[in-house]
Motif scaffolding. Sequence first.
Motif, short mmCIF file in Angstrom:
data_model
loop_
_atom_site.label_atom_id
_atom_site.label_comp_id
_atom_site.label_asym_id
_atom_site.label_seq_id
_atom_site.Cartn_x
_atom_site.Cartn_y
_atom_site.Cartn_z
N ILE A 146 0.86 -1.18 0.00
CA ILE A 146 0.00 0.00 0.00
C ILE A 146 0.89 1.23 0.00
CG2 ILE A 146 -1.76 1.26 1.27
CD1 ILE A 146 -2.58 -1.41 2.51
N GLU A 147 0.61 2.16 -0.92
CA GLU A 147 1.41 3.37 -1.04
C GLU A 147 0.50 4.57 -1.26
OE1 GLU A 147 4.78 5.25 -4.02
OE2 GLU A 147 4.32 3.13 -4.11
N ILE A 148 0.76 5.67 -0.56
CA ILE A 148 -0.02 6.89 -0.76
C ILE A 148 0.58 7.63 -1.93
CG2 ILE A 148 -0.67 9.10 0.25
CD1 ILE A 148 -0.65 7.72 2.97
N VAL A 149 -0.23 7.79 -2.99
CA VAL A 149 0.24 8.44 -4.21
C VAL A 149 0.13 9.95 -4.09
CG1 VAL A 149 -0.15 8.65 -6.69
CG2 VAL A 149 -0.38 6.43 -5.58
N ALA A 150 -1.01 10.43 -3.59
CA ALA A 150 -1.23 11.87 -3.47
C ALA A 150 -2.24 12.13 -2.37
CB ALA A 150 -1.75 12.44 -4.79
N ALA A 151 -2.17 13.34 -1.81
CA ALA A 151 -3.13 13.77 -0.79
C ALA A 151 -3.45 15.23 -1.05
CB ALA A 151 -2.55 13.58 0.60
N ARG A 152 -4.71 15.58 -0.89
CA ARG A 152 -5.14 16.96 -1.14
C ARG A 152 -6.11 17.37 -0.04
NH1 ARG A 152 -4.76 20.73 -5.54
NH2 ARG A 152 -3.21 19.18 -6.04
N SER A 153 -5.87 18.51 0.58
CA SER A 153 -6.76 19.03 1.60
C SER A 153 -7.94 19.72 0.91
CB SER A 153 -6.01 20.02 2.49
OG SER A 153 -6.87 20.55 3.45
N VAL A 154 -9.14 19.38 1.33
CA VAL A 154 -10.33 19.99 0.73
C VAL A 154 -11.14 20.78 1.75
CG1 VAL A 154 -10.56 18.34 -1.15
CG2 VAL A 154 -11.64 17.84 1.05
N GLY A 155 -10.67 20.83 2.97
CA GLY A 155 -11.35 21.58 4.02
C GLY A 155 -10.43 21.72 5.21
N ALA A 156 -11.00 22.21 6.31
CA ALA A 156 -10.19 22.40 7.49
C ALA A 156 -9.67 21.08 8.04
CB ALA A 156 -11.01 23.12 8.56
N ARG A 157 -10.52 20.05 8.02
CA ARG A 157 -10.11 18.76 8.56
C ARG A 157 -10.41 17.61 7.60
NH1 ARG A 157 -12.37 18.43 14.49
NH2 ARG A 157 -10.88 16.73 14.60
N GLU A 158 -10.73 17.91 6.36
CA GLU A 158 -11.06 16.89 5.38
C GLU A 158 -9.97 16.81 4.32
OE1 GLU A 158 -13.19 19.48 6.01
OE2 GLU A 158 -14.54 18.44 7.37
N ARG A 159 -9.70 15.58 3.86
CA ARG A 159 -8.69 15.37 2.84
C ARG A 159 -9.14 14.28 1.87
NH1 ARG A 159 -3.18 13.69 4.94
NH2 ARG A 159 -4.44 12.20 6.06
N LEU A 160 -8.62 14.37 0.66
CA LEU A 160 -8.75 13.30 -0.32
C LEU A 160 -7.38 12.65 -0.44
CD1 LEU A 160 -10.78 15.06 -3.14
CD2 LEU A 160 -11.61 13.34 -1.53
N VAL A 161 -7.35 11.32 -0.38
CA VAL A 161 -6.09 10.59 -0.45
C VAL A 161 -6.20 9.56 -1.56
CG1 VAL A 161 -4.47 9.14 0.83
CG2 VAL A 161 -5.74 10.91 2.02
N LEU A 162 -5.23 9.56 -2.46
CA LEU A 162 -5.16 8.56 -3.54
C LEU A 162 -4.16 7.50 -3.12
CD1 LEU A 162 -6.15 7.79 -6.37
CD2 LEU A 162 -4.21 9.07 -7.28
N VAL A 163 -4.66 6.27 -2.95
CA VAL A 163 -3.86 5.17 -2.42
C VAL A 163 -3.67 4.13 -3.50
CG1 VAL A 163 -3.73 3.41 -0.63
CG2 VAL A 163 -4.81 5.58 -0.13
N GLN A 164 -2.42 3.69 -3.71
CA GLN A 164 -2.09 2.62 -4.67
C GLN A 164 -2.07 1.31 -3.91
OE1 GLN A 164 -1.08 3.23 -8.04
NE2 GLN A 164 -1.11 1.03 -8.39
N VAL A 165 -2.93 0.36 -4.32
CA VAL A 165 -2.97 -0.96 -3.72
C VAL A 165 -2.78 -1.97 -4.84
CG1 VAL A 165 -4.31 -2.59 -2.34
CG2 VAL A 165 -4.58 -0.14 -1.97
N GLY A 166 -1.60 -2.52 -4.93
CA GLY A 166 -1.31 -3.44 -6.03
C GLY A 166 -1.37 -2.71 -7.36
N ASP A 167 -2.27 -3.15 -8.28
CA ASP A 167 -2.44 -2.51 -9.57
C ASP A 167 -3.58 -1.50 -9.58
OD1 ASP A 167 -0.36 -3.99 -10.57
OD2 ASP A 167 -1.65 -5.62 -11.28
N GLU A 168 -4.33 -1.41 -8.50
CA GLU A 168 -5.47 -0.50 -8.44
C GLU A 168 -5.15 0.73 -7.62
OE1 GLU A 168 -8.69 -2.68 -6.76
OE2 GLU A 168 -9.11 -3.77 -8.61
N GLN A 169 -5.89 1.80 -7.91
CA GLN A 169 -5.82 3.00 -7.11
C GLN A 169 -7.19 3.26 -6.49
OE1 GLN A 169 -4.33 6.16 -9.59
NE2 GLN A 169 -2.20 5.67 -9.10
N VAL A 170 -7.17 3.66 -5.21
CA VAL A 170 -8.41 3.89 -4.48
C VAL A 170 -8.39 5.33 -4.00
CG1 VAL A 170 -9.82 3.16 -2.52
CG2 VAL A 170 -8.44 1.49 -3.74
N LEU A 171 -9.48 6.07 -4.29
CA LEU A 171 -9.63 7.43 -3.80
C LEU A 171 -10.42 7.36 -2.49
CD1 LEU A 171 -9.15 10.44 -4.36
CD2 LEU A 171 -11.38 10.48 -5.48
#
Length: 146
Positions: free
Chosen positions: A73-98
């Motif tokens: 499992i690897e974190i590809v990218a992270a983006r803050s969208v609010g004061a305490r909220e974030r979007l994280v793009l995670v690489q799991v094997g060949d798939e990516q999960v938002l």
Amino acid sequence: MIPRYRHISALLLTAVTGSLWPLTALAEGDNSGAAGYLAQLIGGLVLVIGAIVVLGWVLRRTQGGLNRGSQVIEIVAARSVGARERLVLVQVGDEQVLVGVAPSGMRTLHTMREPATAPAGETPDFSSALKRAVTRRGVSGERGQS
């Protein structure tokens, strides 16, 4: 050697060996037992603190070495969208999960079968963003004073 450091190194050396000779020299009278007790107390304290530091260093080195290179499992990218909220793009094997991360918990927002790729442009780094912010502030500060 600087006298101040000579004193500290002599104190540490004698504390570790358990014979604080300056204290025993001062306490040659009736209180020689108190100086010996103090020497044992300080020597034991130094040994325990040293053991804690060494074991912490060894533990940190072994834990870091065991998991490197075998990450699934690897974190590809992270983006803050609010004061305490974030979007994280995670690489799991060949798939990516938002994943959406909020104080209430984590939720899977989307699963991508084909990995998303970043544009071929220049990746922003902190130093270039800081330079831009300083030059903008310097230019706006000069306009305000004229």
